[in-house]
Design a protein around this motif. Sequence first.
Motif, PDB file in Angstrom:
ATOM      1  N   ALA A  76       0.811  -1.213   0.000  1.00 34.38           N
ATOM      2  CA  ALA A  76       0.000   0.000   0.000  1.00 34.38           C
ATOM      3  C   ALA A  76       0.850   1.272   0.000  1.00 34.38           C
ATOM      4  CB  ALA A  76      -0.942   0.002   1.194  1.00 34.38           C
ATOM      5  N   GLU A 171      -4.256   4.352  -3.456  1.00 30.65           N
ATOM      6  CA  GLU A 171      -4.349   3.081  -4.165  1.00 30.65           C
ATOM      7  C   GLU A 171      -5.061   2.036  -3.340  1.00 30.65           C
ATOM      8  OE1 GLU A 171      -0.073   2.661  -4.856  1.00 30.65           O
ATOM      9  OE2 GLU A 171      -0.160   0.854  -3.641  1.00 30.65           O
ATOM     10  N   CYS A 173      -5.436  -2.283  -3.053  1.00 24.21           N
ATOM     11  CA  CYS A 173      -4.951  -3.586  -3.477  1.00 24.21           C
ATOM     12  C   CYS A 173      -5.881  -4.673  -2.991  1.00 24.21           C
ATOM     13  CB  CYS A 173      -3.582  -3.897  -2.878  1.00 24.21           C
ATOM     14  SG  CYS A 173      -2.350  -2.648  -3.151  1.00 24.21           S
ATOM     15  N   MET A 225       4.622  -9.458   2.988  1.00 27.26           N
ATOM     16  CA  MET A 225       3.987  -8.153   2.842  1.00 27.26           C
ATOM     17  C   MET A 225       3.864  -7.487   4.193  1.00 27.26           C
ATOM     18  SD  MET A 225       1.370  -8.292  -0.193  1.00 27.26           S
ATOM     19  CE  MET A 225       1.877  -8.998  -1.745  1.00 27.26           C
ATOM     20  N   VAL A 227       1.980  -4.377   6.181  1.00 25.81           N
ATOM     21  CA  VAL A 227       0.857  -3.458   6.088  1.00 25.81           C
ATOM     22  C   VAL A 227       0.707  -2.747   7.424  1.00 25.81           C
ATOM     23  CG1 VAL A 227      -1.627  -3.263   5.741  1.00 25.81           C
ATOM     24  CG2 VAL A 227      -0.331  -4.975   4.465  1.00 25.81           C
ATOM     25  N   GLY A 229      -1.634   0.167   9.641  1.00 28.29           N
ATOM     26  CA  GLY A 229      -3.001   0.662   9.509  1.00 28.29           C
ATOM     27  C   GLY A 229      -3.505   1.528  10.636  1.00 28.29           C
TER      28      GLY A 229
ATOM     29  N   PRO B  75      -6.690  -6.321   6.605  1.00 24.08           N
ATOM     30  CA  PRO B  75      -5.768  -6.631   7.700  1.00 24.08           C
ATOM     31  C   PRO B  75      -5.358  -5.402   8.488  1.00 24.08           C
ATOM     32  CG  PRO B  75      -4.663  -6.821   5.587  1.00 24.08           C
ATOM     33  CD  PRO B  75      -6.112  -6.601   5.299  1.00 24.08           C
ATOM     34  N   ALA B  76      -5.419  -4.239   7.879  1.00 26.69           N
ATOM     35  CA  ALA B  76      -4.901  -3.054   8.564  1.00 26.69           C
ATOM     36  C   ALA B  76      -6.015  -2.208   9.156  1.00 26.69           C
ATOM     37  CB  ALA B  76      -4.062  -2.217   7.604  1.00 26.69           C
ATOM     38  N   ARG B  77      -7.138  -2.821   9.439  1.00 27.04           N
ATOM     39  CA  ARG B  77      -8.230  -2.082  10.070  1.00 27.04           C
ATOM     40  C   ARG B  77      -8.687  -2.823  11.304  1.00 27.04           C
ATOM     41  NH1 ARG B  77     -12.739  -0.829   5.632  1.00 27.04           N
ATOM     42  NH2 ARG B  77     -11.473   0.360   4.160  1.00 27.04           N
ATOM     43  N   LYS B  78      -9.133  -2.058  12.291  1.00 29.40           N
ATOM     44  CA  LYS B  78      -9.807  -2.691  13.415  1.00 29.40           C
ATOM     45  C   LYS B  78     -11.115  -3.238  12.886  1.00 29.40           C
ATOM     46  CE  LYS B  78      -9.738   0.948  15.907  1.00 29.40           C
ATOM     47  NZ  LYS B  78     -10.053   1.944  16.941  1.00 29.40           N
ATOM     48  N   SER B 169      -4.688   2.217  18.486  1.00 33.50           N
ATOM     49  CA  SER B 169      -4.646   3.351  17.567  1.00 33.50           C
ATOM     50  C   SER B 169      -3.730   3.113  16.370  1.00 33.50           C
ATOM     51  CB  SER B 169      -4.215   4.618  18.296  1.00 33.50           C
ATOM     52  OG  SER B 169      -2.840   4.578  18.546  1.00 33.50           O
ATOM     53  N   HIS B 170      -3.003   2.030  16.404  1.00 31.05           N
ATOM     54  CA  HIS B 170      -2.099   1.774  15.277  1.00 31.05           C
ATOM     55  C   HIS B 170      -1.742   0.293  15.260  1.00 31.05           C
ATOM     56  CE1 HIS B 170       1.962   1.551  13.346  1.00 31.05           C
ATOM     57  NE2 HIS B 170       1.315   2.276  12.451  1.00 31.05           N
ATOM     58  N   GLU B 171      -1.545  -0.257  14.063  1.00 35.05           N
ATOM     59  CA  GLU B 171      -1.119  -1.655  14.018  1.00 35.05           C
ATOM     60  C   GLU B 171      -0.239  -1.918  12.818  1.00 35.05           C
ATOM     61  OE1 GLU B 171      -5.114  -3.361  14.103  1.00 35.05           O
ATOM     62  OE2 GLU B 171      -4.677  -4.214  12.152  1.00 35.05           O
ATOM     63  N   LYS B 172       0.536  -3.000  12.924  1.00 34.21           N
ATOM     64  CA  LYS B 172       1.449  -3.372  11.847  1.00 34.21           C
ATOM     65  C   LYS B 172       1.347  -4.872  11.613  1.00 34.21           C
ATOM     66  CE  LYS B 172       6.299  -3.374  10.547  1.00 34.21           C
ATOM     67  NZ  LYS B 172       7.657  -2.905  10.821  1.00 34.21           N
ATOM     68  N   CYS B 173       1.109  -5.253  10.362  1.00 34.97           N
ATOM     69  CA  CYS B 173       0.965  -6.661  10.010  1.00 34.97           C
ATOM     70  C   CYS B 173       2.097  -7.085   9.083  1.00 34.97           C
ATOM     71  CB  CYS B 173      -0.322  -6.913   9.244  1.00 34.97           C
ATOM     72  SG  CYS B 173      -1.795  -6.321  10.046  1.00 34.97           S
ATOM     73  N   VAL B 174       2.554  -8.321   9.273  1.00 34.23           N
ATOM     74  CA  VAL B 174       3.457  -8.938   8.310  1.00 34.23           C
ATOM     75  C   VAL B 174       2.776 -10.203   7.805  1.00 34.23           C
ATOM     76  CG1 VAL B 174       5.714  -9.949   7.914  1.00 34.23           C
ATOM     77  CG2 VAL B 174       5.479  -8.013   9.481  1.00 34.23           C
ATOM     78  N   ILE B 175       2.608 -10.282   6.495  1.00 36.81           N
ATOM     79  CA  ILE B 175       1.814 -11.338   5.874  1.00 36.81           C
ATOM     80  C   ILE B 175       2.706 -12.179   4.984  1.00 36.81           C
ATOM     81  CG2 ILE B 175      -0.122 -11.814   4.331  1.00 36.81           C
ATOM     82  CD1 ILE B 175      -1.072  -8.890   5.030  1.00 36.81           C
ATOM     83  N   SER B 176       2.645 -13.502   5.160  1.00 38.87           N
ATOM     84  CA  SER B 176       3.417 -14.365   4.278  1.00 38.87           C
ATOM     85  C   SER B 176       2.623 -15.618   3.952  1.00 38.87           C
ATOM     86  CB  SER B 176       4.758 -14.729   4.919  1.00 38.87           C
ATOM     87  OG  SER B 176       4.547 -15.356   6.157  1.00 38.87           O
ATOM     88  N   VAL B 227      -6.224  -3.915   0.896  1.00 41.78           N
ATOM     89  CA  VAL B 227      -5.333  -2.946   1.517  1.00 41.78           C
ATOM     90  C   VAL B 227      -5.441  -1.628   0.762  1.00 41.78           C
ATOM     91  CG1 VAL B 227      -2.946  -2.398   2.080  1.00 41.78           C
ATOM     92  CG2 VAL B 227      -3.733  -4.759   2.214  1.00 41.78           C
ATOM     93  N   GLU B 228      -5.662  -0.552   1.496  1.00 44.31           N
ATOM     94  CA  GLU B 228      -5.670   0.765   0.846  1.00 44.31           C
ATOM     95  C   GLU B 228      -4.524   1.586   1.398  1.00 44.31           C
ATOM     96  OE1 GLU B 228      -9.520   2.447  -0.018  1.00 44.31           O
ATOM     97  OE2 GLU B 228     -10.460   0.830   1.108  1.00 44.31           O
ATOM     98  N   GLY B 229      -3.969   2.445   0.537  1.00 41.69           N
ATOM     99  CA  GLY B 229      -2.777   3.133   0.998  1.00 41.69           C
ATOM    100  C   GLY B 229      -2.552   4.528   0.467  1.00 41.69           C
TER     101      GLY B 229
END
Lengths: 230, 230
Positions: A76, A171, A173, A225, A227, A229, B75-78, B169-176, B227-229
Amino acid sequence: MLLYQKIRNYIQDLLAQGSMQPGSKLPSERSLQDTFNSTRITVREALARLEAEGLIYSQKRRGWFVTSKKLSWHPARKVNFNRLTKEQGFEPKTEVISIEAPSSGYHVAKEHFSGEALFKLTRVRKVDERAILMEEIYCLESRFEGLDKQALNGSITDVMSMHYNVEISHEKCVISVTVLPDEVAQKLEKNSGAPCLKVKRARYDGQKQLVDYNVEYWLHDAIEMVVEGI
Amino acid sequence: MLLYQKIRNYIQDLLAQGSMQPGSKLPSERSLQDTFNSTRITVREALARLEAEGLIYSQKRRGWFVTSKKLSWHPARKVNFNRLTKEQGFEPKTEVISIEAPSSGYHVAKEHFSGEALFKLTRVRKVDERAILMEEIYCLESRFEGLDKQALNGSITDVMSMHYNVEISHEKCVISVTVLPDEVAQKLEKNSGAPCLKVKRARYDGQKQLVDYNVEYWLHDAIEMVVEGI
DNA sequence: CAGTGGTCTAGACCACGAT
DNA sequence: TCGTGGTCTAGACCACTGG
């Protein structure tokens, strides 16, 4: 314990020991078969699991190889492939497969661009000489006149910005897990049926006009990936 | 054309015709073997491709079934799992497998919470009676005293907000993409070796303190990520 | 209990890669 | 040309599911 799990563990140990470096070649299927007094079917079962896990990969009729560290990718974000991969210690390379602007519209043209004439740019991207991504980029022919004469082996975002004064501001995805379509598998020197991450990306400018629409096929073991948020 | 591709196409046609609805059972491997005068190895090759593609799935020794429409996930939203799945026409269900607070720390405790005592909550989530996700949630025992007495089959975000006044209030995801670990596969009634999406998620409050750390295993064919960015 | 998928054996031929 | 993986045959036994 199941035989194919023994074989799997044996290979995992080979990797963990560090005796096999990324990119190096595993013993052949027939030699593993002899080592375990087993059959190729069973050996291939073990190899398939390890491939799905992302630890090894095959190249058509060449053999099985050890996977490199994954590339960290922010789907993103406007990212520059060349810069990002270099930052992570890889050697990037981009090959333009084709750029076309046929009179007949593509399927995506109808779906996203209300039927107008489009460019279709197809590229393959490599890290350390391994092809890990094929992408198709669609954008309006009218908005990017002469795009097919530009240098297209770098950042498309940069080309759009510098030569057409178009900036991406948003954008979206959609990411799913599937298998490589046959024609993509061929370009990436993989068997058809290899798992992949498919990323469909729509990019918009400040006026919320669709700028381009991309379809990317990433080898599943080549990428992770990231992400962020909210 | 290859035989396993013929079988694959035959099944794809069955699905495309609409004669097979999501959740319905495919012909058995042995009956397909007879239909094509082939062997189970070859039939299973075709089935494995279709599974990787996300069109069908197997349940241990029960048979092969047609996949439902994918769940769209941000994934990047509550997000509230129950609300989201219902909005998309599914029937959600959450099962708490266990909540533990052992004296000995977990591996993640050292890595993310500087060694403090943690809760570990394990849950399985289903849509339309199919288990598609197993997750492990780690959070500080000291910050969420009595968490193990709360109702934990709903939104954890809500529990944290209502009972502990903690807001994400914030989060970080790693996706594989990888395969289900054996113990996860068991919980989801899948074979070990089934492909999956692994999501590691760290969530922070307004003071940038780590609130919880999640590890999620999604069946690869049950989800598509949005995912939006920028 | 019968039927199912999960695992495994012992071979075979082919197309393609490396040399 | 030789070794590799890709595809395929014709069986087998087992553990588990479902009736």
